[in-house]
Design a protein around this motif. Sequence first.
Motif, PDB file in Angstrom:
ATOM      1  N   SER A   5       0.817  -1.212   0.000  1.00  0.00           N
ATOM      2  CA  SER A   5       0.000   0.000   0.000  1.00  0.00           C
ATOM      3  C   SER A   5       0.851   1.263   0.000  1.00  0.00           C
ATOM      4  CB  SER A   5      -0.923   0.006   1.212  1.00  0.00           C
ATOM      5  OG  SER A   5      -0.133  -0.100   2.361  1.00  0.00           O
ATOM      6  N   LEU A   6       2.166   1.116   0.149  1.00  0.00           N
ATOM      7  CA  LEU A   6       3.016   2.288   0.035  1.00  0.00           C
ATOM      8  C   LEU A   6       2.872   2.942  -1.327  1.00  0.00           C
ATOM      9  CD1 LEU A   6       6.369   1.256   1.706  1.00  0.00           C
ATOM     10  CD2 LEU A   6       5.239   3.438   1.991  1.00  0.00           C
ATOM     11  N   PRO A   8       0.307   3.167  -3.704  1.00  0.00           N
ATOM     12  CA  PRO A   8      -0.782   4.127  -3.955  1.00  0.00           C
ATOM     13  C   PRO A   8      -0.672   5.385  -3.109  1.00  0.00           C
ATOM     14  CG  PRO A   8      -1.584   2.134  -2.853  1.00  0.00           C
ATOM     15  CD  PRO A   8      -0.196   1.848  -3.315  1.00  0.00           C
ATOM     16  N   ILE A   9      -0.202   5.233  -1.872  1.00  0.00           N
ATOM     17  CA  ILE A   9      -0.098   6.418  -1.027  1.00  0.00           C
ATOM     18  C   ILE A   9       0.951   7.364  -1.587  1.00  0.00           C
ATOM     19  CG2 ILE A   9       0.385   7.246   1.298  1.00  0.00           C
ATOM     20  CD1 ILE A   9      -1.988   5.593   1.369  1.00  0.00           C
ATOM     21  N   ALA A  12      -0.346   8.996  -4.587  1.00  0.00           N
ATOM     22  CA  ALA A  12      -1.365   9.987  -4.249  1.00  0.00           C
ATOM     23  C   ALA A  12      -0.729  11.214  -3.618  1.00  0.00           C
ATOM     24  CB  ALA A  12      -2.386   9.373  -3.307  1.00  0.00           C
ATOM     25  N   ALA A  13       0.242  10.981  -2.732  1.00  0.00           N
ATOM     26  CA  ALA A  13       0.857  12.101  -2.030  1.00  0.00           C
ATOM     27  C   ALA A  13       1.559  13.030  -3.008  1.00  0.00           C
ATOM     28  CB  ALA A  13       1.851  11.576  -0.988  1.00  0.00           C
ATOM     29  N   LEU A  16      -1.593  14.087  -6.074  1.00  0.00           N
ATOM     30  CA  LEU A  16      -2.777  14.871  -5.765  1.00  0.00           C
ATOM     31  C   LEU A  16      -2.379  16.297  -5.430  1.00  0.00           C
ATOM     32  CD1 LEU A  16      -5.118  12.701  -3.538  1.00  0.00           C
ATOM     33  CD2 LEU A  16      -5.648  13.705  -5.738  1.00  0.00           C
ATOM     34  N   LEU A  18      -3.416  20.092  -4.001  1.00  0.00           N
ATOM     35  CA  LEU A  18      -4.267  20.450  -2.871  1.00  0.00           C
ATOM     36  C   LEU A  18      -5.734  20.429  -3.260  1.00  0.00           C
ATOM     37  CD1 LEU A  18      -3.224  23.389  -0.634  1.00  0.00           C
ATOM     38  CD2 LEU A  18      -4.131  21.166  -0.016  1.00  0.00           C
ATOM     39  N   CYS A  21      -7.897  17.288  -3.361  1.00  0.00           N
ATOM     40  CA  CYS A  21      -8.613  16.744  -2.228  1.00  0.00           C
ATOM     41  C   CYS A  21     -10.108  16.859  -2.429  1.00  0.00           C
ATOM     42  CB  CYS A  21      -8.245  17.498  -0.951  1.00  0.00           C
ATOM     43  SG  CYS A  21      -6.573  17.156  -0.438  1.00  0.00           S
TER      44      CYS A  21
ATOM     45  N   TYR B  25      -2.608   1.985   6.030  1.00  0.00           N
ATOM     46  CA  TYR B  25      -2.773   3.321   5.446  1.00  0.00           C
ATOM     47  C   TYR B  25      -2.422   4.394   6.475  1.00  0.00           C
ATOM     48  CZ  TYR B  25      -5.149   1.760   1.190  1.00  0.00           C
ATOM     49  OH  TYR B  25      -5.458   1.194  -0.010  1.00  0.00           O
ATOM     50  N   VAL B  28       1.396   4.423   7.022  1.00  0.00           N
ATOM     51  CA  VAL B  28       2.119   5.020   5.897  1.00  0.00           C
ATOM     52  C   VAL B  28       1.925   6.534   5.894  1.00  0.00           C
ATOM     53  CG1 VAL B  28       2.193   5.170   3.388  1.00  0.00           C
ATOM     54  CG2 VAL B  28       2.100   2.943   4.495  1.00  0.00           C
ATOM     55  N   TRP B  32       4.933   9.321   6.360  1.00  0.00           N
ATOM     56  CA  TRP B  32       5.150  10.405   5.392  1.00  0.00           C
ATOM     57  C   TRP B  32       5.079  11.771   6.067  1.00  0.00           C
ATOM     58  CZ3 TRP B  32       7.209  10.877   0.823  1.00  0.00           C
ATOM     59  CH2 TRP B  32       7.286   9.754  -0.003  1.00  0.00           C
ATOM     60  N   PHE B 347     -11.736  17.526   4.515  1.00  0.00           N
ATOM     61  CA  PHE B 347     -11.974  16.726   3.311  1.00  0.00           C
ATOM     62  C   PHE B 347     -11.804  15.244   3.603  1.00  0.00           C
ATOM     63  CE2 PHE B 347     -11.196  20.524   0.462  1.00  0.00           C
ATOM     64  CZ  PHE B 347     -12.491  20.550   0.033  1.00  0.00           C
ATOM     65  N   LEU B 393      -9.759   3.521  -2.845  1.00  0.00           N
ATOM     66  CA  LEU B 393      -9.638   4.873  -3.393  1.00  0.00           C
ATOM     67  C   LEU B 393      -9.948   5.908  -2.312  1.00  0.00           C
ATOM     68  CD1 LEU B 393      -9.501   6.857  -5.855  1.00  0.00           C
ATOM     69  CD2 LEU B 393     -11.977   6.548  -6.038  1.00  0.00           C
ATOM     70  N   THR B 396      -7.166   6.142   0.216  1.00  0.00           N
ATOM     71  CA  THR B 396      -6.006   6.842  -0.337  1.00  0.00           C
ATOM     72  C   THR B 396      -6.252   8.348  -0.348  1.00  0.00           C
ATOM     73  OG1 THR B 396      -5.613   4.912  -1.718  1.00  0.00           O
ATOM     74  CG2 THR B 396      -4.443   6.922  -2.316  1.00  0.00           C
ATOM     75  N   ILE B 397      -7.451   8.753  -0.769  1.00  0.00           N
ATOM     76  CA  ILE B 397      -7.771  10.183  -0.795  1.00  0.00           C
ATOM     77  C   ILE B 397      -7.717  10.760   0.615  1.00  0.00           C
ATOM     78  CG2 ILE B 397      -9.597  11.851  -1.245  1.00  0.00           C
ATOM     79  CD1 ILE B 397     -10.511  10.082  -3.547  1.00  0.00           C
ATOM     80  N   VAL B 399      -6.074   9.724   3.348  1.00  0.00           N
ATOM     81  CA  VAL B 399      -4.720   9.842   3.891  1.00  0.00           C
ATOM     82  C   VAL B 399      -3.955  10.933   3.144  1.00  0.00           C
ATOM     83  CG1 VAL B 399      -2.542   8.637   4.225  1.00  0.00           C
ATOM     84  CG2 VAL B 399      -4.684   7.477   4.719  1.00  0.00           C
ATOM     85  N   ALA B 400      -4.151  11.004   1.818  1.00  0.00           N
ATOM     86  CA  ALA B 400      -3.467  12.030   1.037  1.00  0.00           C
ATOM     87  C   ALA B 400      -3.899  13.418   1.497  1.00  0.00           C
ATOM     88  CB  ALA B 400      -3.753  11.835  -0.453  1.00  0.00           C
ATOM     89  N   CYS B 401      -5.190  13.613   1.736  1.00  0.00           N
ATOM     90  CA  CYS B 401      -5.664  14.926   2.196  1.00  0.00           C
ATOM     91  C   CYS B 401      -5.025  15.302   3.519  1.00  0.00           C
ATOM     92  CB  CYS B 401      -7.191  14.926   2.342  1.00  0.00           C
ATOM     93  SG  CYS B 401      -8.081  15.029   0.795  1.00  0.00           S
ATOM     94  N   ILE B 404      -1.122  15.881   2.907  1.00  0.00           N
ATOM     95  CA  ILE B 404      -0.858  17.103   2.141  1.00  0.00           C
ATOM     96  C   ILE B 404      -1.195  18.335   2.974  1.00  0.00           C
ATOM     97  CG2 ILE B 404      -1.544  18.441   0.118  1.00  0.00           C
ATOM     98  CD1 ILE B 404      -1.949  15.743  -1.321  1.00  0.00           C
ATOM     99  N   GLY B 405      -2.344  18.292   3.645  1.00  0.00           N
ATOM    100  CA  GLY B 405      -2.713  19.417   4.511  1.00  0.00           C
ATOM    101  C   GLY B 405      -1.640  19.668   5.560  1.00  0.00           C
TER     102      GLY B 405
END
Lengths: 143, 451
Positions: A5-6, A8-9, A12-13, A16, A18, A21, B25, B28, B32, B347, B393, B396-397, B399-401, B404-405
């Motif tokens: 899973s590293l 996709p993260i 995405a990191a 994606l 800002l 989101c 998730y 990870v 990060w 989000f 999906l 992932t969104i 954790v990414a939000c 990134i935030g």
Amino acid sequence: MTRLSLIPIAVAAVGLSLAGCGSPSTPSAGPSETTETSSAATPSATLPVGAPNTETVITVTISGGVVTPTNAEEQAVVGQPIVLEVNSDAPDSIHVHSVPAHTFDVAARPDQRFEFTVDVPGQVDVELHDLNRTIVTLTVRPR
Amino acid sequence: MTQATETVLAHGVGGSTDLPIPLNYALVGGVWALILTFAVVAVAWRTPKFDPAKPGRALPGWVTVAVDSPILRGVVATVALVGTVWVGVAAIWGPQNADSALPGAFYVLLWVGLVAVSVLVGPIWRVVSPVRTVWRLLRRERAENGTRGYPPRLGYWPAAVGLFAFVWLELASPDPGSLTAIKIWLLVYAVAMFIGAAAFGTRWFARADPFEVYSVTVSRLAPFRRNHQTGRIVIGNPLDQLPTMPVRPGTVAVTAVLLGSTAFDSFSQSKGFRNFVDRNGAAVPLLGDSGGASVLRTAALLFFVVAVGVSFWAAARATGGVTREQRRELPGRLAHSLIPIVVGYIFAHYLSYLVERGQETVVRLADPLARGWNLLGLDSGDVVYVLSMNPALLWTIKVACVVIGHVVAVIAAHDQALRVIPVGHQLTGQLAMMLVMVAYTLTGLYLLFGG
């Protein structure tokens, strides 16, 4: 699992922005596959014979104004039957906060059986209305 | 409104909530966040980079003309007012049960949709606010001579109170799904807005309207802004615009309410907290079972908000080499750096609500009186549960939000630290803030993981 899973993260990191989101990416699987299971509360006899039995059964007792269990946690699967076996000494109603939603009227008698399916994955609260308690939270996973 | 009470629904809108993110998730994401934080601090630039005075890239002239056009603004405001009336009609004359469109319009389209739009295009509420529009219609002929002017020391505190009142209704009140409760809330809101505007003029809306302050706060992250030298609308780095968040009394409180309440929302769904409330709700005197439960939830919500506010306030002040006067100003001057964490977490938490409950609400609004109108051909079969059907999906969104935030917040805090913390204390002076931000993010991920 962690290593898989590293990827996709990480993607995405990096990928994606800002604003990303707020705007979900395109789905990989269409939602249309849910419609075939939308016939809620069908008896389990409609399951193909020999199919793996992933039925979730929860026994609920309502006695003297107290419901057992409360705030329990159970696993379930999308489209597979979920059964509430209810023994009650008072009328009440059970609300299942799923998609689609279900409401069952509980009578003051033992051995009541309510069966339903859930179409959309998520955490589903099953609540007893008059006593104002959450009986169980179902973690409904995709098939 | 005389029918039996509706059942208590999660967030007042019913339906299921997101599956918890899996542990890997969360791990990870946490790793990060840590790596990138230390990367920012370690490899950091030593002179401030971001500057609201940067010109940005000017958009074509017609964009500025359109944005400033009184006609277009009037049209947009009118459309928003008609939409509000539409929701009002659905709320009052539509179905008075769980099929009502009101909770979805209030908790999802307004509360979450406002953030999405404001982050993308800017402080939209100033233009679409129905209370502003009605006030303008009522007061068209009269100048605002009779008003006393807004007391500066109040700052954003009235809005912080209003925002807390909103999250209280959604997360801690006895029955968040009660249509009556939502209607009373909206009535009190409208009355408070009009009385305040009568006393203090339209500045009241800018300082006290919770939705306007919410919109302005998150709009600091929008890519679009106005170049105040040329008056042109420009596109540019949101990090340049972020420090333009006005520093007023209550600025930190506003962000603390937003972040603390979102964290409490996750926390309050945990089994442990629910059991605690169920067991002890009846022990609260005078209020009965559900009232007592509401008191306990209110206390916990307040605790989360205060914990965020106090930790941020203390971390911002934890530096050497400043006078007492400067130290007092630090929390406000760093408050904008919390906005990316707030937006990312909102989000992560509410995106599926916006996308899926939002669609359900629009479908209900297409048939406001439950007469089978299906305006625009919309019916409930059209709702696409795109995020819930694809949990990987969605995770992932989410954790990414959050990550990134967090990273944007750390970058903004570091850059601002270079401005406000004296040379020689800049590295140590921002340490506490970095640790607090890491703590927020790891807590947020832990709560999304489900405890």
